[in-house]
Design a protein around this motif. Structure first.
Motif, PDB file in Angstrom:
ATOM      1  N   THR A  34      -3.178  -7.149   3.013  1.00 13.28           N
ATOM      2  CA  THR A  34      -4.328  -6.367   2.558  1.00 13.28           C
ATOM      3  C   THR A  34      -5.165  -7.264   1.662  1.00 13.28           C
ATOM      4  OG1 THR A  34      -5.049  -4.283   1.546  1.00 13.28           O
ATOM      5  CG2 THR A  34      -3.214  -5.407   0.486  1.00 13.28           C
ATOM      6  N   PRO A  35      -6.495  -7.220   1.770  1.00 17.36           N
ATOM      7  CA  PRO A  35      -7.331  -8.048   0.895  1.00 17.36           C
ATOM      8  C   PRO A  35      -7.139  -7.644  -0.567  1.00 17.36           C
ATOM      9  CG  PRO A  35      -8.600  -7.180   2.757  1.00 17.36           C
ATOM     10  CD  PRO A  35      -7.289  -6.467   2.751  1.00 17.36           C
ATOM     11  N   MET A  36      -7.285  -8.596  -1.470  1.00 17.30           N
ATOM     12  CA  MET A  36      -7.104  -8.326  -2.894  1.00 17.30           C
ATOM     13  C   MET A  36      -8.044  -7.215  -3.370  1.00 17.30           C
ATOM     14  SD  MET A  36      -5.313  -9.192  -5.587  1.00 17.30           S
ATOM     15  CE  MET A  36      -4.707 -10.890  -5.460  1.00 17.30           C
ATOM     16  N   SER A  37      -9.287  -7.231  -2.869  1.00 16.37           N
ATOM     17  CA  SER A  37     -10.249  -6.211  -3.284  1.00 16.37           C
ATOM     18  C   SER A  37      -9.798  -4.816  -2.870  1.00 16.37           C
ATOM     19  CB  SER A  37     -11.622  -6.509  -2.675  1.00 16.37           C
ATOM     20  OG  SER A  37     -11.544  -6.558  -1.253  1.00 16.37           O
ATOM     21  N   ALA A  38      -9.230  -4.707  -1.645  1.00 17.97           N
ATOM     22  CA  ALA A  38      -8.743  -3.410  -1.164  1.00 17.97           C
ATOM     23  C   ALA A  38      -7.530  -2.960  -1.965  1.00 17.97           C
ATOM     24  CB  ALA A  38      -8.396  -3.497   0.319  1.00 17.97           C
ATOM     25  N   LEU A  39      -6.690  -3.936  -2.363  1.00 11.52           N
ATOM     26  CA  LEU A  39      -5.506  -3.609  -3.156  1.00 11.52           C
ATOM     27  C   LEU A  39      -5.908  -3.039  -4.524  1.00 11.52           C
ATOM     28  CD1 LEU A  39      -2.447  -3.673  -3.566  1.00 11.52           C
ATOM     29  CD2 LEU A  39      -2.677  -6.036  -4.349  1.00 11.52           C
ATOM     30  N   LYS A  40      -6.891  -3.684  -5.172  1.00  8.89           N
ATOM     31  CA  LYS A  40      -7.362  -3.200  -6.463  1.00  8.89           C
ATOM     32  C   LYS A  40      -7.898  -1.779  -6.348  1.00  8.89           C
ATOM     33  CE  LYS A  40      -8.702  -7.639  -8.523  1.00  8.89           C
ATOM     34  NZ  LYS A  40      -9.846  -8.467  -8.993  1.00  8.89           N
ATOM     35  N   LYS A  41      -8.724  -1.553  -5.323  1.00 12.95           N
ATOM     36  CA  LYS A  41      -9.321  -0.233  -5.126  1.00 12.95           C
ATOM     37  C   LYS A  41      -8.243   0.805  -4.845  1.00 12.95           C
ATOM     38  CE  LYS A  41     -12.924   2.146  -2.480  1.00 12.95           C
ATOM     39  NZ  LYS A  41     -13.958   1.998  -1.411  1.00 12.95           N
ATOM     40  N   GLY A  42      -7.247   0.429  -4.023  1.00 17.45           N
ATOM     41  CA  GLY A  42      -6.176   1.354  -3.682  1.00 17.45           C
ATOM     42  C   GLY A  42      -5.330   1.745  -4.885  1.00 17.45           C
ATOM     43  N   LEU A  43      -5.054   0.759  -5.750  1.00 22.07           N
ATOM     44  CA  LEU A  43      -4.250   1.042  -6.931  1.00 22.07           C
ATOM     45  C   LEU A  43      -4.968   2.002  -7.883  1.00 22.07           C
ATOM     46  CD1 LEU A  43      -2.754  -2.495  -7.638  1.00 22.07           C
ATOM     47  CD2 LEU A  43      -1.504  -0.463  -6.874  1.00 22.07           C
ATOM     48  N   GLU A  44      -6.294   1.942  -7.884  1.00 20.25           N
ATOM     49  CA  GLU A  44      -7.063   2.857  -8.731  1.00 20.25           C
ATOM     50  C   GLU A  44      -6.960   4.293  -8.254  1.00 20.25           C
ATOM     51  OE1 GLU A  44     -10.999   1.328  -8.661  1.00 20.25           O
ATOM     52  OE2 GLU A  44     -10.541  -0.436  -9.901  1.00 20.25           O
ATOM     53  N   THR A  45      -6.799   4.478  -6.942  1.00 20.42           N
ATOM     54  CA  THR A  45      -6.757   5.831  -6.361  1.00 20.42           C
ATOM     55  C   THR A  45      -5.358   6.251  -5.934  1.00 20.42           C
ATOM     56  OG1 THR A  45      -7.261   4.945  -4.152  1.00 20.42           O
ATOM     57  CG2 THR A  45      -9.126   5.602  -5.522  1.00 20.42           C
ATOM     58  N   ASP A  46      -4.349   5.356  -6.142  1.00 25.95           N
ATOM     59  CA  ASP A  46      -2.964   5.619  -5.728  1.00 25.95           C
ATOM     60  C   ASP A  46      -2.839   5.794  -4.223  1.00 25.95           C
ATOM     61  OD1 ASP A  46      -1.804   5.456  -8.244  1.00 25.95           O
ATOM     62  OD2 ASP A  46      -2.316   7.529  -8.714  1.00 25.95           O
ATOM     63  N   GLU A  47      -3.721   5.146  -3.461  1.00 22.63           N
ATOM     64  CA  GLU A  47      -3.652   5.177  -1.998  1.00 22.63           C
ATOM     65  C   GLU A  47      -3.744   3.732  -1.498  1.00 22.63           C
ATOM     66  OE1 GLU A  47      -6.373   7.768  -0.077  1.00 22.63           O
ATOM     67  OE2 GLU A  47      -5.477   9.591  -0.891  1.00 22.63           O
ATOM     68  N   VAL A  48      -2.635   3.021  -1.563  1.00 23.91           N
ATOM     69  CA  VAL A  48      -2.614   1.612  -1.205  1.00 23.91           C
ATOM     70  C   VAL A  48      -2.120   1.454   0.231  1.00 23.91           C
ATOM     71  CG1 VAL A  48      -1.823  -0.673  -1.880  1.00 23.91           C
ATOM     72  CG2 VAL A  48      -2.037   1.117  -3.601  1.00 23.91           C
ATOM     73  N   TYR A  49      -3.003   1.004   1.123  1.00 22.00           N
ATOM     74  CA  TYR A  49      -2.673   0.831   2.533  1.00 22.00           C
ATOM     75  C   TYR A  49      -2.788  -0.631   2.934  1.00 22.00           C
ATOM     76  CZ  TYR A  49      -3.151   5.896   3.035  1.00 22.00           C
ATOM     77  OH  TYR A  49      -2.996   7.249   2.911  1.00 22.00           O
ATOM     78  N   CYS A  50      -1.922  -1.057   3.848  1.00 28.21           N
ATOM     79  CA  CYS A  50      -2.092  -2.379   4.434  1.00 28.21           C
ATOM     80  C   CYS A  50      -3.289  -2.334   5.390  1.00 28.21           C
ATOM     81  CB  CYS A  50      -0.826  -2.813   5.183  1.00 28.21           C
ATOM     82  SG  CYS A  50      -0.447  -1.827   6.656  1.00 28.21           S
ATOM     83  N   GLN A  51      -3.770  -3.516   5.771  1.00 31.20           N
ATOM     84  CA  GLN A  51      -4.952  -3.567   6.634  1.00 31.20           C
ATOM     85  C   GLN A  51      -4.662  -2.935   7.990  1.00 31.20           C
ATOM     86  OE1 GLN A  51      -6.743  -7.419   8.213  1.00 31.20           O
ATOM     87  NE2 GLN A  51      -8.256  -6.856   6.655  1.00 31.20           N
ATOM     88  N   ARG A  52      -3.431  -3.102   8.479  1.00 30.84           N
ATOM     89  CA  ARG A  52      -3.066  -2.503   9.779  1.00 30.84           C
ATOM     90  C   ARG A  52      -3.209  -0.991   9.734  1.00 30.84           C
ATOM     91  NH1 ARG A  52       1.755  -0.319  11.600  1.00 30.84           N
ATOM     92  NH2 ARG A  52       2.118  -0.443  13.850  1.00 30.84           N
ATOM     93  N   CYS A  53      -2.680  -0.350   8.680  1.00 26.33           N
ATOM     94  CA  CYS A  53      -2.790   1.107   8.563  1.00 26.33           C
ATOM     95  C   CYS A  53      -4.244   1.533   8.378  1.00 26.33           C
ATOM     96  CB  CYS A  53      -1.945   1.614   7.387  1.00 26.33           C
ATOM     97  SG  CYS A  53      -0.191   1.784   7.782  1.00 26.33           S
ATOM     98  N   PHE A  54      -5.006   0.754   7.598  1.00 27.22           N
ATOM     99  CA  PHE A  54      -6.407   1.102   7.365  1.00 27.22           C
ATOM    100  C   PHE A  54      -7.171   1.131   8.690  1.00 27.22           C
ATOM    101  CE2 PHE A  54     -10.832   0.038   6.576  1.00 27.22           C
ATOM    102  CZ  PHE A  54     -11.173   0.935   5.562  1.00 27.22           C
ATOM    103  N   ARG A  55      -6.962   0.113   9.506  1.00 25.06           N
ATOM    104  CA  ARG A  55      -7.697   0.054  10.780  1.00 25.06           C
ATOM    105  C   ARG A  55      -7.192   1.107  11.756  1.00 25.06           C
ATOM    106  NH1 ARG A  55     -11.252  -3.695  10.629  1.00 25.06           N
ATOM    107  NH2 ARG A  55     -11.816  -3.286  12.804  1.00 25.06           N
TER     108      ARG A  55
END
Length: 378
Positions: free
Chosen positions: A34-55
């Motif tokens: 998962t990109p670092m930017s997506a990880l930061k955003k996910g941690l803020e919302t408690d919804e952290v997904y890998c790129q595979r799940c996101f797509r």
């Protein structure tokens, strides 16, 4: 959280809430990226997904995974050493293809609650008590002794309350492991339970593609125990492994099945799209009842002409698959059966035909897809 703090957290382990795999930000294309930017955003919302799940969740795209069948079995094998309740989920429509060979080796002495998912697609004329009795009998034949049987529809949110009551009755303060083969609806079922308990919707990634959950996903109960979703055992003999996204809608019923009755004479053939066929080789004129996804076209022809008919029309009149994909589609392989009683001829992951007693029939399916005979469900 700074980048350095994130890197430390990644080393300690952050898991995708969608599939359970451990996340990483270094190796694009590998599991858990998962990109670092997506990880930061996910941690803020408690919804952290890998790129595979996101797509998969947003674009219905599936990326290949490097886990093997042995990896999945190793993960499940850890359950035998726990003291837990096992919720064993099967797809009622594909019951035979849902069975896990040697399940007792994975679960040890833990009690098993057998859950039949997708009950809503079964004909409403079928009494549910008769269906649960049939499921218990089939489980017993395969060496499984469930303490109880439940019917649900995870997608339609039917009977989730009753299932939760059974889980609460039998778990006795223990963890609950949810097991099953791929595509039986385990993660959909857990999402329904989470929604029922918390109001959170579609937390875990689900799809029609086999192998969506890649590692254990733990959902805590209030008493310091957990509900644990496990990766599905992959059955390579299921039809879904030979089809693309467009064709999966023909093998996975979303609405109540409408059985189709054919009065057949010996030496007649039924084609199920271009995916499979059934030959009535020998016997008296009799009714044959087909249970397949309602959109799958069924064609009748003479057995003597069946090979030529398939060669001429596969991918055009007989679809799916389409002519563009027929070049990579495995050749159909023949399996002959002689029945003594009314039986189902099952094509794993596609459907079944109920045939009469004292007939000889042959089921054809792509090489690698199992064709089996069982006691008639209906």
């Amino acid at each position: 959280m700074t980048d350095e703090e994130l890197k430390v957290a990644l080393v300690e382990g952050i898991n995708c809430v969608g599939c359970g795999v451990q996340l990483q930000t270094e190796h694009k294309g590998e599991l858990g990226f998962t990109p670092m930017s997506a990880l930061k955003k996910g941690l803020e919302t408690d919804e952290v997904y890998c790129q595979r799940c996101f797509r998969l969740r947003h674009y219905n795209e599936i990326q290949p995974v490097s886990l093997t069948d042995d990896d999945f079995r190793r993960l499940l094998g850890q359950i035998a050493d726990t003291k837990s309740l096992i919720v064993y989920v099967v797809d009622i429509f594909d019951f035979t293809g849902s069975l896990i060979p040697g399940l007792h080796r994975f679960v040890g002495d833990n009690p098993v609650l057998l859950v039949g998912n997708k009950a809503d697609v079964m004909p409403s004329s079928l009494k549910r008590t008769k269906l649960t009795d049939w499921m218990r009998q089939q489980a017993n034949i395969n060496g499984i002794r469930p303490i109880d049987v439940a019917l649900v529809s995870a997608a339609k949110n039917h009977s989730i309350d009753q299932l939760l009551a059974k889980i609460d009755k039998y778990r006795d303060g223990r963890d609950v492991y949810v097991v099953g083969v791929t595509n039986v609806g385990k993660s959909t079922l857990i999402n329904a339970i989470i929604k029922q308990q918390t109001g959170i919707q579609d937390l875990i990634t689900t799809s029609r593609f086999p192998g969506t959950t890649l590692d254990k996903i733990e959902i805590p109960f209030d008493d310091n125990t957990s509900l644990i979703d496990t990766p599905g055992i992959i059955h390579q003999d299921q039809m879904a492994h030979y089809l693309g996204a467009k064709e999966l809608k023909y093998v996975s019923p979303q609405k109540e099945l409408k059985p189709v009755v054919f009065q057949l004479n010996a030496e007649q053939t039924l084609f199920f799209g271009g995916l499979a066929r059934l030959d009535f080789v020998q016997g008296e004129r009799s009714p044959f009842v087909a249970y397949f996804e309602n959109n799958l076209m069924i064609h009748r022809t003479k057995l003597a002409n069946a090979d030529n008919f398939y060669e001429k029309h596969a991918g055009e009149l007989l679809v799916p698959p389409t002519s563009d994909e027929m070049t990579n589609f495995p050749a159909l392989q023949r399996h002959e059966f002689r029945t003594k009683v009314k039986s189902d001829i099952v094509i794993n992951g596609l459907g079944w035909v109920t045939v009469p007693a004292n007939v000889t029939v042959a089921g054809w399916a792509p090489k690698g897809v199992s064709v089996l005979v069982r006691a008639a469900m209906i």
